[in-house]
Design a protein around this motif. Sequence first.
Motif, PDB file in Angstrom:
ATOM      1  N   GLU A 135      34.750 111.289  30.224  1.00  0.00           N
ATOM      2  CA  GLU A 135      34.746 110.247  31.250  1.00  0.00           C
ATOM      3  C   GLU A 135      35.123 108.888  30.691  1.00  0.00           C
ATOM      4  O   GLU A 135      35.747 108.066  31.377  1.00  0.00           O
ATOM      5  CB  GLU A 135      33.363 110.186  31.913  1.00  0.00           C
ATOM      6  CG  GLU A 135      33.279 109.252  33.101  1.00  0.00           C
ATOM      7  CD  GLU A 135      31.924 109.301  33.780  1.00  0.00           C
ATOM      8  OE1 GLU A 135      31.253 108.249  33.830  1.00  0.00           O
ATOM      9  OE2 GLU A 135      31.538 110.392  34.257  1.00  0.00           O
ATOM     10  N   ASN A 136      34.756 108.614  29.438  1.00  0.00           N
ATOM     11  CA  ASN A 136      35.045 107.297  28.868  1.00  0.00           C
ATOM     12  C   ASN A 136      36.540 107.068  28.647  1.00  0.00           C
ATOM     13  O   ASN A 136      36.964 105.937  28.417  1.00  0.00           O
ATOM     14  CB  ASN A 136      34.291 107.117  27.549  1.00  0.00           C
ATOM     15  CG  ASN A 136      34.791 108.053  26.465  1.00  0.00           C
ATOM     16  OD1 ASN A 136      34.739 109.281  26.623  1.00  0.00           O
ATOM     17  ND2 ASN A 136      35.254 107.510  25.355  1.00  0.00           N
ATOM     18  N   LEU A 137      37.346 108.127  28.721  1.00  0.00           N
ATOM     19  CA  LEU A 137      38.796 107.980  28.578  1.00  0.00           C
ATOM     20  C   LEU A 137      39.473 107.663  29.907  1.00  0.00           C
ATOM     21  O   LEU A 137      40.597 107.164  29.926  1.00  0.00           O
ATOM     22  CB  LEU A 137      39.420 109.267  28.018  1.00  0.00           C
ATOM     23  CG  LEU A 137      39.082 109.674  26.581  1.00  0.00           C
ATOM     24  CD1 LEU A 137      39.870 110.931  26.208  1.00  0.00           C
ATOM     25  CD2 LEU A 137      39.394 108.550  25.608  1.00  0.00           C
ATOM     26  N   LEU A 138      38.805 107.949  31.011  1.00  0.00           N
ATOM     27  CA  LEU A 138      39.443 107.889  32.325  1.00  0.00           C
ATOM     28  C   LEU A 138      39.406 106.491  32.931  1.00  0.00           C
ATOM     29  O   LEU A 138      38.384 105.821  32.906  1.00  0.00           O
ATOM     30  CB  LEU A 138      38.755 108.864  33.274  1.00  0.00           C
ATOM     31  CG  LEU A 138      38.973 110.354  32.975  1.00  0.00           C
ATOM     32  CD1 LEU A 138      37.966 111.204  33.720  1.00  0.00           C
ATOM     33  CD2 LEU A 138      40.395 110.765  33.333  1.00  0.00           C
ATOM     34  N   ALA A 139      40.517 106.063  33.472  1.00  0.00           N
ATOM     35  CA  ALA A 139      40.595 104.810  34.225  1.00  0.00           C
ATOM     36  C   ALA A 139      41.711 104.954  35.254  1.00  0.00           C
ATOM     37  O   ALA A 139      42.830 105.302  34.879  1.00  0.00           O
ATOM     38  CB  ALA A 139      40.866 103.625  33.291  1.00  0.00           C
TER      39      ALA A 139
END
Length: 355
Positions: A87-91
């Motif tokens: 999730e921390n990679l997604l934007a």
Amino acid sequence: MLEPGSTIGILGGGQLGRMMAMAALQLGFRVIGYAPPGDNVASSACDDFFANGWGETNALAAFASKCDRVTWEFENVPLSALEAIPENLLAPHPRALGIAQDRLKEKRFVEDLGATCAPYGRVDSDEDFARAVERIGTPGILKTVRDGYDGKGQWRIASAQEAQGVRFPGRPCIYEGMVEFETEFSVILVRDAGGEVRFWDSTANTHEGGMLVHSVLPAGSLVEAQVDEARAIARATAEALNYVGVLTLEFFATRSGPVFNEMAPRVHNSGHWTIEGAATSQFENHVRAITGLPLGGAGTRFARIDMRNIVGEEAGSAYRILAEEGEPHLHLYGKKEARAGRKMGHVTRVSNDAS
């Protein structure tokens, strides 16, 4: 903030991904794409490309392992596919997709933020459809709750008699009353992780068969009178989602004010003019936002702007456009098959002649 040479992953292989990749390359990033096998025109602008299905979790994990940030170019990426990506990679955050992929959730979400929508009702059977037509009236439009874009998954209903000949398609739908409007317009914004928001000017948009074909600036006095209200809804939407990147909301300009149509949590066809016509394009500002770079200006650089899609077999003679007056800027997407109704490219004309 990502360092130069970091890798951006793009989910989806269409023209939006292609133009996003080109903007990322200009800023010194590497780009990797991922999409099911097909005519993935974005691949020519990528350093690497995974041609794998959305259900191939091992391939998705391998793709993600090579990325420092992952984004998407269209809103029908299955949420299940994103579960294989940290999730921390997604934007932006996947919550935006979860809302945009469900037309009922989308309408209820923006209504809670103060937006006005066309009258609508959920349809799960022939009986539901008949009741919705009786309550809302005709003309109207039956749409699948999920999937469908550019007019796909939609059935226009001109009269109650015509509605009797339409059968429930077997998957959840929504029936909407048609809105009497003067024109359609879009609000495109970019928001960074710190909450800064910038808006591009809103174009007046023309659709044919549910697909955008033409966007122009200035958009006209009615749109200009309603933009502030529409922007307030768009800003509230971005803030409620804690959104990072480019977000688009489409509206109908009616005599009683803006009526929300739909949301696209991505760069948008009606913003293609920003490549030549704005201080910073929607594609570059999306890349800037998701990588932590300072946002660029969104101001319009010309007095008049005209963007038209090149559809189907029109692409075969598109190079003739380059000989026309009006400073044409031609963009062909490199698609192999010129099917009817398929977006093959676009042309933008800019001018400082205000007449």
